[in-house]
Design a protein around this motif. Structure first.
Motif, PDB file in Angstrom:
ATOM      1  N   ASN A   1       0.839  -1.187   0.000  1.00 61.23           N
ATOM      2  CA  ASN A   1       0.000   0.000   0.000  1.00 61.23           C
ATOM      3  C   ASN A   1       0.886   1.254   0.000  1.00 61.23           C
ATOM      4  O   ASN A   1       1.921   1.290   0.668  1.00 61.23           O
ATOM      5  N   THR A   2       0.445   2.298  -0.712  1.00 65.68           N
ATOM      6  CA  THR A   2       1.222   3.524  -0.818  1.00 65.68           C
ATOM      7  C   THR A   2       1.483   4.151   0.549  1.00 65.68           C
ATOM      8  O   THR A   2       2.597   4.573   0.840  1.00 65.68           O
ATOM      9  N   ARG A   3       0.459   4.191   1.400  1.00 61.74           N
ATOM     10  CA  ARG A   3       0.644   4.785   2.730  1.00 61.74           C
ATOM     11  C   ARG A   3       1.634   3.979   3.567  1.00 61.74           C
ATOM     12  O   ARG A   3       2.417   4.535   4.319  1.00 61.74           O
TER      13      ARG A   3
ATOM     14  N   LEU B   1       5.030   4.866   2.401  1.00 62.72           N
ATOM     15  CA  LEU B   1       5.435   6.176   2.915  1.00 62.72           C
ATOM     16  C   LEU B   1       5.892   6.088   4.372  1.00 62.72           C
ATOM     17  O   LEU B   1       6.854   6.740   4.763  1.00 62.72           O
ATOM     18  N   MET B   2       5.211   5.254   5.153  1.00 64.71           N
ATOM     19  CA  MET B   2       5.631   5.072   6.548  1.00 64.71           C
ATOM     20  C   MET B   2       6.984   4.376   6.626  1.00 64.71           C
ATOM     21  O   MET B   2       7.835   4.757   7.438  1.00 64.71           O
TER      22      MET B   2
ATOM     23  N   LYS C   1       9.390   7.142   5.772  1.00 66.28           N
ATOM     24  CA  LYS C   1       9.473   8.181   6.807  1.00 66.28           C
ATOM     25  C   LYS C   1      10.246   7.693   8.025  1.00 66.28           C
ATOM     26  O   LYS C   1      11.067   8.423   8.594  1.00 66.28           O
TER      27      LYS C   1
ATOM     28  N   TYR D   1       1.096  -3.879   8.018  1.00 64.86           N
ATOM     29  CA  TYR D   1       0.540  -2.763   8.776  1.00 64.86           C
ATOM     30  C   TYR D   1      -0.347  -3.319   9.878  1.00 64.86           C
ATOM     31  O   TYR D   1      -1.203  -4.158   9.624  1.00 64.86           O
TER      32      TYR D   1
ATOM     33  N   GLU E   1      -3.756   4.564   8.019  1.00 63.32           N
ATOM     34  CA  GLU E   1      -3.308   5.943   8.186  1.00 63.32           C
ATOM     35  C   GLU E   1      -2.122   5.909   9.141  1.00 63.32           C
ATOM     36  O   GLU E   1      -2.054   5.044  10.018  1.00 63.32           O
ATOM     37  N   GLU E   2      -1.212   6.861   8.997  1.00 63.51           N
ATOM     38  CA  GLU E   2      -0.027   6.855   9.847  1.00 63.51           C
ATOM     39  C   GLU E   2      -0.402   6.910  11.330  1.00 63.51           C
ATOM     40  O   GLU E   2       0.178   6.210  12.147  1.00 63.51           O
TER      41      GLU E   2
END
Length: 140
Positions: free
Chosen positions: A2-4, A7-8, A11, A34, A54-55
């Motif tokens: 997943n894109t999110r 990103l995590m 990050k 996740y 979500e983060e």
């Protein structure tokens, strides 16, 4: 992935440091998953929040070790599960994996392991697998 989630991973610099939010090592991002911390996936779907990725709502864990272990801990010792969740949420709020949080996560896991070391599943096997006890991050 997943894109999110990707990103995590970026990050929190997980590919570089080589361990997840609970201090378990991994070798490639395919091993990661996740874990919903605040709003479970089923409730997210029911309430119309989508999949809840979500983060602020989750941590990146290693599928076969920390993620599976965390769900086992949730079944056997909910207070321990909540303590682990709190430490991971603290790291999310900080925006990085913190040595102190990882120390406390390890201490919580050590306590769980002492208490449940002789507990077996319905097949007579210990609930705490050997790989659950192999955490990369154990120092302070």
């Amino acid at each position: 992935m997943n894109t999110r989630i990707g990103l995590m991973v970026k990050k929190f610099n997980l590919l570089k440091i080589g361990y997840d939010f609970m201090g378990y090592s991994f070798h490639n991002k395919k091993e990661l998953s996740y874990h919903h911390l605040i709003v479970p996936k089923i409730i997210s779907n029911e309430q119309g929040y989508g999949n809840g990725i979500e983060e602020w709502n989750g941590a990146i864990l290693t599928k076969k070790t920390s993620h599976a272990y965390l769900h086992l801990i949730e079944l056997y010792d909910y207070d321990c599960f909540l303590s682990l969740t709190s430490e991971m949420l603290d790291q999310i709020f900080k925006g990085y994996l913190d040595e102190e949080n990882l120390y406390y996560i390890n201490e919580i896991l050590n306590s769980f392991e002492r208490e449940y070391q002789n507990v077996t599943n319905c097949k007579g096997k210990p609930i705490i697998k050997e790989e659950y006890q192999r955490r990369l991050y154990k120092k302070r």
